[in-house]
Scaffold this active site. Sequence first.
Site, PDB file in Angstrom:
ATOM      1  N   TYR A 120      58.585  24.871  27.798  1.00  0.00           N
ATOM      2  CA  TYR A 120      58.835  24.632  29.222  1.00  0.00           C
ATOM      3  C   TYR A 120      60.188  25.212  29.641  1.00  0.00           C
ATOM      4  O   TYR A 120      60.846  24.708  30.552  1.00  0.00           O
ATOM      5  CB  TYR A 120      58.751  23.126  29.539  1.00  0.00           C
ATOM      6  CG  TYR A 120      57.367  22.547  29.292  1.00  0.00           C
ATOM      7  CD1 TYR A 120      56.227  23.311  29.510  1.00  0.00           C
ATOM      8  CD2 TYR A 120      57.198  21.248  28.843  1.00  0.00           C
ATOM      9  CE1 TYR A 120      54.956  22.796  29.286  1.00  0.00           C
ATOM     10  CE2 TYR A 120      55.921  20.723  28.619  1.00  0.00           C
ATOM     11  CZ  TYR A 120      54.811  21.507  28.833  1.00  0.00           C
ATOM     12  OH  TYR A 120      53.550  20.987  28.608  1.00  0.00           O
ATOM     13  N   LYS A 167      55.722  21.986  14.088  1.00  0.00           N
ATOM     14  CA  LYS A 167      54.823  23.008  13.552  1.00  0.00           C
ATOM     15  C   LYS A 167      55.715  24.086  12.924  1.00  0.00           C
ATOM     16  O   LYS A 167      55.644  25.275  13.237  1.00  0.00           O
ATOM     17  CB  LYS A 167      53.962  23.562  14.703  1.00  0.00           C
ATOM     18  CG  LYS A 167      52.881  24.528  14.288  1.00  0.00           C
ATOM     19  CD  LYS A 167      51.573  23.859  13.891  1.00  0.00           C
ATOM     20  CE  LYS A 167      50.604  24.947  13.432  1.00  0.00           C
ATOM     21  NZ  LYS A 167      49.341  24.427  12.928  1.00  0.00           N
ATOM     22  N   ASP A 199      49.233  19.515  14.842  1.00  0.00           N
ATOM     23  CA  ASP A 199      47.769  19.625  15.001  1.00  0.00           C
ATOM     24  C   ASP A 199      47.043  18.598  14.132  1.00  0.00           C
ATOM     25  O   ASP A 199      46.150  17.896  14.584  1.00  0.00           O
ATOM     26  CB  ASP A 199      47.298  21.055  14.705  1.00  0.00           C
ATOM     27  CG  ASP A 199      47.873  21.630  13.418  1.00  0.00           C
ATOM     28  OD1 ASP A 199      48.770  21.001  12.830  1.00  0.00           O
ATOM     29  OD2 ASP A 199      47.428  22.714  12.990  1.00  0.00           O
ATOM     30  N   ASP A 223      53.820  16.162  25.205  1.00  0.00           N
ATOM     31  CA  ASP A 223      53.028  16.109  26.431  1.00  0.00           C
ATOM     32  C   ASP A 223      51.557  15.895  26.089  1.00  0.00           C
ATOM     33  O   ASP A 223      50.889  15.015  26.633  1.00  0.00           O
ATOM     34  CB  ASP A 223      53.230  17.434  27.184  1.00  0.00           C
ATOM     35  CG  ASP A 223      52.844  17.340  28.645  1.00  0.00           C
ATOM     36  OD1 ASP A 223      52.460  16.241  29.091  1.00  0.00           O
ATOM     37  OD2 ASP A 223      52.923  18.371  29.332  1.00  0.00           O
ATOM     38  N   ASP A 227      49.215  12.084  25.930  1.00  0.00           N
ATOM     39  CA  ASP A 227      47.988  11.929  26.724  1.00  0.00           C
ATOM     40  C   ASP A 227      46.806  11.575  25.821  1.00  0.00           C
ATOM     41  O   ASP A 227      45.944  10.771  26.185  1.00  0.00           O
ATOM     42  CB  ASP A 227      47.667  13.214  27.501  1.00  0.00           C
ATOM     43  CG  ASP A 227      48.342  13.248  28.870  1.00  0.00           C
ATOM     44  OD1 ASP A 227      49.331  12.501  29.055  1.00  0.00           O
ATOM     45  OD2 ASP A 227      47.900  14.008  29.749  1.00  0.00           O
TER      46      ASP A 227
HETATM   47 MG    MG Z   1      51.411  15.505  30.950  1.00  0.00          MG
END
Ligand code: MG
Length: 326
Positions: A120, A167, A199, A223, A227
């Site tokens: 980001y 990772k 992962d 992120d 979720d």
């Molecule tokens: Mg989000």
Amino acid sequence: MSHQIAVIPGDGIGQEVTPAAVEVLETLDIDFEFVEGEAGDYVAEETGEPLPEATADLARDADATLFGAAGEHAADIILPLREIVGSYANVRPAKAYPGLNAVKPETDIVFIRENTQGVYSKIESEIADGVSTLTRVITRDASRKIAEYGFAYAEEHGYENVTIAHKANVMRETDGMFLEAAEDVAAERGADYDTALMDALAMKLVMNPEDYGVIITPNLAGDVLSDLAAGLVGGLGLLPSANIGDDNALFEPVHGSAPDIAGQGIANPSAMILSAAMLLDHLGYDEQSTRVTEAVEAVLADGPHTPDLGGDASTEAFTAAVIDQL
Ligand code: MG
Ligand code: NAI
């Protein structure tokens, strides 16, 4: 000492759940001064500006901000607000409550997500026709800072398992640095921890979420994985979050403005009230934070429940039950 709390209800059910959380905070014997600011689609329609400068200033000057939800302009409001509070840590608890049909009822995980770096970075461009690139930025300082926050959080909140997600086997330089910095912090603190490839961690979270407590992650992984864990506990109406900065912080439910139920007075205020409990915890009112959290948990256990949880209680009735518990 009085604390100034900026209150920004926003759009849709934000207008319903935010007053509920403020009402709960007001029943505690704490010297809070609430200052309300406007932001949202409804403000953009009137003024062309979803987040007016005056509201941004309120958040900047406050000790902490409570934000409800935004609608279509969510990104234009929340991203600047997170920047204003200098948020380096995004804290996302995913906790299941008994009897509420969570996919994995044993889940009690807190994601501590680095909130400023990684993919980001916004350093992104189309370098040639049909070819775009993005620069992934990781610094040792920011990695140490999120790890410090994560290990301290685990200690203060009684989580025995701390996992560093990464990772580094593929992103050797960037996640290599993240992992090394976090492991250094753990060694300096004498703290136990595990590491996990992000992962494989996604798979293990689905299968055995009870094996995890605090998970410290780079930005994108946090992120996505937070979720995923939200899906394990079910119910957007239950998930709070915090964005922590050095001198300021922003507390908001994970859900949005829920236009499908807005205006009916039936939104579940749990996520918002639990966000207010995180605010209390952050400002040092640990005892009050625990009381509010336990009051919400008691009502989630015994009812009354709002329609998203299969009941027919209103936002007001749920909130009144929480206040009764207090
Ligand atoms: Mg989000
Ligand atoms: P949403 O979170 O608003 O709603 C998704 C579903 O969950 C809806 O069926 C809704 O009724 C239900 N729900 C959410 N919160 C609830 C609560 N407290 N009590 C009971 N039911 C609840 O997400 P959606 O529908 O994808 O987006 C709606 C609007 O919200 C969009 O304009 C979107 O941009 C915005 N949004 C804003 C966010 C924020 O302010 N942080 C985050 C996500 C979406």
